[in-house]
Design a protein around this motif. Structure first.
Motif, PDB file in Angstrom:
ATOM      1  N   ALA A  99       0.836  -1.202   0.000  1.00 14.43           N
ATOM      2  CA  ALA A  99       0.000   0.000   0.000  1.00 14.43           C
ATOM      3  C   ALA A  99       0.873   1.254   0.000  1.00 14.43           C
ATOM      4  O   ALA A  99       0.594   2.212  -0.723  1.00 14.43           O
ATOM      5  CB  ALA A  99      -0.930  -0.005   1.211  1.00 14.43           C
ATOM      6  N   ALA A 100       1.928   1.238   0.816  1.00 13.54           N
ATOM      7  CA  ALA A 100       2.834   2.394   0.858  1.00 13.54           C
ATOM      8  C   ALA A 100       3.509   2.586  -0.497  1.00 13.54           C
ATOM      9  O   ALA A 100       3.650   3.723  -0.972  1.00 13.54           O
ATOM     10  CB  ALA A 100       3.871   2.201   1.958  1.00 13.54           C
ATOM     11  N   LYS A 101       3.911   1.494  -1.128  1.00 13.15           N
ATOM     12  CA  LYS A 101       4.561   1.578  -2.441  1.00 13.15           C
ATOM     13  C   LYS A 101       3.589   2.136  -3.476  1.00 13.15           C
ATOM     14  O   LYS A 101       3.949   3.007  -4.278  1.00 13.15           O
ATOM     15  CB  LYS A 101       5.062   0.199  -2.852  1.00 13.15           C
ATOM     16  N   LEU A 102       2.344   1.620  -3.442  1.00 10.94           N
ATOM     17  CA  LEU A 102       1.336   2.117  -4.386  1.00 10.94           C
ATOM     18  C   LEU A 102       1.057   3.599  -4.146  1.00 10.94           C
ATOM     19  O   LEU A 102       0.904   4.374  -5.097  1.00 10.94           O
ATOM     20  CB  LEU A 102       0.040   1.306  -4.257  1.00 10.94           C
ATOM     21  N   LYS A 103       1.012   3.998  -2.877  1.00  9.59           N
ATOM     22  CA  LYS A 103       0.776   5.402  -2.552  1.00  9.59           C
ATOM     23  C   LYS A 103       1.927   6.263  -3.064  1.00  9.59           C
ATOM     24  O   LYS A 103       1.701   7.314  -3.667  1.00  9.59           O
ATOM     25  CB  LYS A 103       0.634   5.550  -1.033  1.00  9.59           C
ATOM     26  N   ASP A 104       3.160   5.806  -2.822  1.00  8.52           N
ATOM     27  CA  ASP A 104       4.326   6.557  -3.309  1.00  8.52           C
ATOM     28  C   ASP A 104       4.311   6.670  -4.830  1.00  8.52           C
ATOM     29  O   ASP A 104       4.594   7.742  -5.381  1.00  8.52           O
ATOM     30  CB  ASP A 104       5.622   5.888  -2.841  1.00  8.52           C
ATOM     31  N   LYS A 108       4.039  10.067  -7.005  1.00  9.03           N
ATOM     32  CA  LYS A 108       5.004  10.379  -8.064  1.00  9.03           C
ATOM     33  C   LYS A 108       4.281  10.643  -9.380  1.00  9.03           C
ATOM     34  O   LYS A 108       4.629  11.577 -10.120  1.00  9.03           O
ATOM     35  CB  LYS A 108       5.996   9.231  -8.236  1.00  9.03           C
ATOM     36  N   ASP A 109       3.269   9.797  -9.685  1.00 12.57           N
ATOM     37  CA  ASP A 109       2.506  10.008 -10.922  1.00 12.57           C
ATOM     38  C   ASP A 109       1.770  11.343 -10.896  1.00 12.57           C
ATOM     39  O   ASP A 109       1.741  12.068 -11.901  1.00 12.57           O
ATOM     40  CB  ASP A 109       1.489   8.867 -11.117  1.00 12.57           C
ATOM     41  N   ILE A 110       1.202  11.667  -9.723  1.00 14.13           N
ATOM     42  CA  ILE A 110       0.487  12.943  -9.600  1.00 14.13           C
ATOM     43  C   ILE A 110       1.456  14.106  -9.787  1.00 14.13           C
ATOM     44  O   ILE A 110       1.162  15.073 -10.510  1.00 14.13           O
ATOM     45  CB  ILE A 110      -0.228  13.026  -8.227  1.00 14.13           C
ATOM     46  N   ASP A 111       2.626  14.021  -9.154  1.00 14.37           N
ATOM     47  CA  ASP A 111       3.625  15.082  -9.311  1.00 14.37           C
ATOM     48  C   ASP A 111       4.063  15.203 -10.766  1.00 14.37           C
ATOM     49  O   ASP A 111       4.219  16.318 -11.293  1.00 14.37           O
ATOM     50  CB  ASP A 111       4.840  14.811  -8.412  1.00 14.37           C
ATOM     51  N   SER A 112       4.255  14.058 -11.388  1.00 16.16           N
ATOM     52  CA  SER A 112       4.683  14.066 -12.795  1.00 16.16           C
ATOM     53  C   SER A 112       3.619  14.716 -13.673  1.00 16.16           C
ATOM     54  O   SER A 112       3.935  15.569 -14.519  1.00 16.16           O
ATOM     55  CB  SER A 112       4.961  12.632 -13.242  1.00 16.16           C
ATOM     56  N   GLU A 113       2.347  14.318 -13.472  1.00 17.52           N
ATOM     57  CA  GLU A 113       1.254  14.894 -14.263  1.00 17.52           C
ATOM     58  C   GLU A 113       1.111  16.394 -13.974  1.00 17.52           C
ATOM     59  O   GLU A 113       0.845  17.191 -14.874  1.00 17.52           O
ATOM     60  CB  GLU A 113      -0.058  14.158 -13.972  1.00 17.52           C
ATOM     61  N   LYS A 114       1.297  16.759 -12.715  1.00 16.79           N
ATOM     62  CA  LYS A 114       1.216  18.172 -12.331  1.00 16.79           C
ATOM     63  C   LYS A 114       2.307  18.974 -13.044  1.00 16.79           C
ATOM     64  O   LYS A 114       2.053  20.055 -13.586  1.00 16.79           O
ATOM     65  CB  LYS A 114       1.371  18.292 -10.810  1.00 16.79           C
ATOM     66  N   ASN A 115       3.530  18.426 -13.036  1.00 19.66           N
ATOM     67  CA  ASN A 115       4.640  19.109 -13.722  1.00 19.66           C
ATOM     68  C   ASN A 115       4.372  19.225 -15.221  1.00 19.66           C
ATOM     69  O   ASN A 115       4.671  20.248 -15.838  1.00 19.66           O
ATOM     70  CB  ASN A 115       5.953  18.380 -13.459  1.00 19.66           C
ATOM     71  N   LYS A 116       3.809  18.139 -15.801  1.00 15.76           N
ATOM     72  CA  LYS A 116       3.463  18.200 -17.234  1.00 15.76           C
ATOM     73  C   LYS A 116       2.408  19.271 -17.492  1.00 15.76           C
ATOM     74  O   LYS A 116       2.487  20.024 -18.477  1.00 15.76           O
ATOM     75  CB  LYS A 116       2.946  16.851 -17.714  1.00 15.76           C
ATOM     76  N   ALA A 117       1.391  19.300 -16.587  1.00 15.37           N
ATOM     77  CA  ALA A 117       0.326  20.300 -16.758  1.00 15.37           C
ATOM     78  C   ALA A 117       0.876  21.711 -16.617  1.00 15.37           C
ATOM     79  O   ALA A 117       0.505  22.619 -17.375  1.00 15.37           O
ATOM     80  CB  ALA A 117      -0.781  20.047 -15.727  1.00 15.37           C
TER      81      ALA A 117
END
Length: 161
Positions: A99-104, A108-117
Protein backbone atom coordinates in the motif's frame (compact mmCIF):
# COMPACT_ATOMS: atom_id res chain seq x y z
CA UNK A 1 -18.35 -112.39 73.77
CA UNK A 2 -15.11 -113.96 73.19
CA UNK A 3 -12.34 -112.57 71.24
CA UNK A 4 -10.89 -114.76 68.67
CA UNK A 5 -7.29 -113.93 68.58
CA UNK A 6 -6.58 -115.64 65.38
CA UNK A 7 -9.23 -113.72 63.50
CA UNK A 8 -8.04 -110.51 65.05
CA UNK A 9 -4.49 -111.29 64.13
CA UNK A 10 -5.46 -112.16 60.58
CA UNK A 11 -7.49 -108.94 60.37
CA UNK A 12 -4.55 -106.87 61.66
CA UNK A 13 -2.08 -108.55 59.30
CA UNK A 14 -4.53 -108.17 56.40
CA UNK A 15 -5.00 -104.53 57.30
CA UNK A 16 -1.22 -103.99 57.48
CA UNK A 17 -0.72 -105.68 54.09
CA UNK A 18 -3.60 -103.70 52.62
CA UNK A 19 -2.19 -100.47 54.06
CA UNK A 20 1.28 -101.28 52.67
CA UNK A 21 -0.13 -102.08 49.22
CA UNK A 22 -2.37 -99.02 49.22
CA UNK A 23 0.54 -96.87 50.39
CA UNK A 24 2.86 -98.25 47.73
CA UNK A 25 0.47 -98.43 44.77
CA UNK A 26 -2.47 -96.15 45.50
CA UNK A 27 -1.49 -93.42 47.98
CA UNK A 28 1.87 -92.68 46.33
CA UNK A 29 0.46 -92.04 42.85
CA UNK A 30 -2.59 -90.33 44.36
CA UNK A 31 -0.43 -88.07 46.54
CA UNK A 32 1.88 -87.53 43.57
CA UNK A 33 -1.06 -86.44 41.41
CA UNK A 34 -2.35 -84.20 44.20
CA UNK A 35 1.12 -82.67 44.61
CA UNK A 36 1.38 -82.08 40.88
CA UNK A 37 -2.06 -80.49 40.94
CA UNK A 38 -1.05 -78.29 43.88
CA UNK A 39 2.14 -77.23 42.06
CA UNK A 40 0.12 -76.59 38.89
CA UNK A 41 -2.37 -74.41 40.79
CA UNK A 42 0.48 -72.52 42.47
CA UNK A 43 2.17 -72.06 39.09
CA UNK A 44 -1.08 -70.77 37.58
CA UNK A 45 -1.53 -68.37 40.49
CA UNK A 46 2.03 -67.10 40.09
CA UNK A 47 1.50 -66.75 36.32
CA UNK A 48 -1.75 -64.86 36.95
CA UNK A 49 0.01 -62.54 39.39
CA UNK A 50 2.83 -62.03 36.89
CA UNK A 51 0.30 -61.29 34.12
CA UNK A 52 -1.59 -58.88 36.39
CA UNK A 53 1.63 -57.04 37.22
CA UNK A 54 2.60 -56.96 33.55
CA UNK A 55 -0.88 -55.70 32.62
CA UNK A 56 -0.60 -52.95 35.23
CA UNK A 57 2.83 -52.01 33.86
CA UNK A 58 1.49 -51.93 30.29
CA UNK A 59 -1.47 -49.87 31.44
CA UNK A 60 0.90 -47.32 33.01
CA UNK A 61 3.00 -47.27 29.84
CA UNK A 62 -0.12 -46.70 27.76
CA UNK A 63 -1.23 -43.90 30.07
CA UNK A 64 2.22 -42.34 29.76
CA UNK A 65 2.10 -42.75 25.96
CA UNK A 66 -1.34 -41.14 25.82
CA UNK A 67 -0.14 -38.29 28.01
CA UNK A 68 2.91 -37.83 25.76
CA UNK A 69 0.67 -37.87 22.68
CA UNK A 70 -1.53 -35.20 24.26
CA UNK A 71 1.53 -33.09 24.99
CA UNK A 72 2.74 -33.49 21.41
CA UNK A 73 -0.71 -32.62 20.05
CA UNK A 74 -0.84 -29.55 22.27
CA UNK A 75 2.65 -28.59 21.10
CA UNK A 76 1.64 -29.01 17.46
CA UNK A 77 -1.48 -26.91 18.03
CA UNK A 78 0.54 -24.18 19.74
CA UNK A 79 3.13 -24.28 16.97
CA UNK A 80 0.36 -24.01 14.37
CA UNK A 81 -1.12 -21.04 16.20
CA UNK A 82 2.27 -19.35 16.37
CA UNK A 83 2.94 -20.06 12.70
CA UNK A 84 -0.48 -18.77 11.63
CA UNK A 85 -0.03 -15.62 13.74
CA UNK A 86 3.42 -15.10 12.24
CA UNK A 87 2.05 -15.62 8.72
CA UNK A 88 -0.83 -13.23 9.39
CA UNK A 89 1.59 -10.60 10.66
CA UNK A 90 3.80 -11.16 7.61
CA UNK A 91 0.80 -10.82 5.27
CA UNK A 92 -0.28 -7.61 7.02
CA UNK A 93 3.25 -6.21 6.87
CA UNK A 94 3.53 -7.09 3.17
CA UNK A 95 0.13 -5.52 2.47
CA UNK A 96 1.16 -2.34 4.27
CA UNK A 97 4.41 -2.21 2.30
CA UNK A 98 2.49 -2.73 -0.96
CA UNK A 99 0.00 0.00 0.00
CA UNK A 100 2.83 2.39 0.86
CA UNK A 101 4.56 1.58 -2.44
CA UNK A 102 1.34 2.12 -4.39
CA UNK A 103 0.78 5.40 -2.55
CA UNK A 104 4.33 6.56 -3.31
CA UNK A 105 3.90 5.58 -6.95
CA UNK A 106 0.58 7.45 -7.10
CA UNK A 107 2.16 10.55 -5.53
CA UNK A 108 5.00 10.38 -8.06
CA UNK A 109 2.51 10.01 -10.92
CA UNK A 110 0.49 12.94 -9.60
CA UNK A 111 3.62 15.08 -9.31
CA UNK A 112 4.68 14.07 -12.79
CA UNK A 113 1.25 14.89 -14.26
CA UNK A 114 1.22 18.17 -12.33
CA UNK A 115 4.64 19.11 -13.72
CA UNK A 116 3.46 18.20 -17.23
CA UNK A 117 0.33 20.30 -16.76
CA UNK A 118 2.38 23.24 -15.45
CA UNK A 119 4.76 22.94 -18.40
CA UNK A 120 1.85 22.78 -20.83
CA UNK A 121 0.21 25.73 -19.09
CA UNK A 122 3.45 27.72 -19.28
CA UNK A 123 3.68 26.99 -22.96
CA UNK A 124 0.08 28.01 -23.44
CA UNK A 125 0.55 31.11 -21.28
CA UNK A 126 3.61 31.99 -23.33
CA UNK A 127 1.64 31.57 -26.52
CA UNK A 128 -1.26 33.61 -25.19
CA UNK A 129 1.15 36.29 -23.95
CA UNK A 130 2.56 36.58 -27.42
CA UNK A 131 -0.96 36.79 -28.87
CA UNK A 132 -1.96 39.44 -26.35
CA UNK A 133 1.19 41.39 -27.00
CA UNK A 134 0.61 41.21 -30.70
CA UNK A 135 -3.00 42.34 -30.27
CA UNK A 136 -1.89 45.17 -28.01
CA UNK A 137 0.67 46.27 -30.54
CA UNK A 138 -1.86 46.06 -33.30
CA UNK A 139 -4.46 48.09 -31.54
CA UNK A 140 -2.45 50.47 -29.45
CA UNK A 141 -5.26 50.44 -27.07
CA UNK A 142 -5.93 52.58 -24.09
CA UNK A 143 -5.76 51.48 -20.48
CA UNK A 144 -9.39 50.31 -20.33
CA UNK A 145 -9.10 48.15 -23.41
CA UNK A 146 -5.88 46.66 -22.06
CA UNK A 147 -7.67 45.69 -18.83
CA UNK A 148 -10.40 44.06 -20.86
CA UNK A 149 -7.85 42.06 -22.83
CA UNK A 150 -6.13 40.92 -19.62
CA UNK A 151 -9.49 39.91 -18.12
CA UNK A 152 -10.34 37.95 -21.27
CA UNK A 153 -6.93 36.31 -21.15
CA UNK A 154 -7.35 35.37 -17.49
CA UNK A 155 -10.85 33.97 -18.17
CA UNK A 156 -9.42 31.92 -21.01
CA UNK A 157 -6.58 30.60 -18.87
CA UNK A 158 -9.00 29.91 -15.97
CA UNK A 159 -11.32 27.93 -18.28
CA UNK A 160 -8.50 25.77 -19.70
CA UNK A 161 -7.00 24.80 -16.36
Amino acid sequence: MTIVWESSLIAIVSFAILYFLLHKYAFGPLFSIMEKRREHVLGEMQEAEKNRAESAKLMEEQKAAIQEARKEAYGIIEQSRATSTKQADEIIRTAKEEAAKLKDDAVKDIDSEKNKAIAALRGEVGGLSVKIASKILEKQVDEKAQEQLVDQYLNKVGGNV
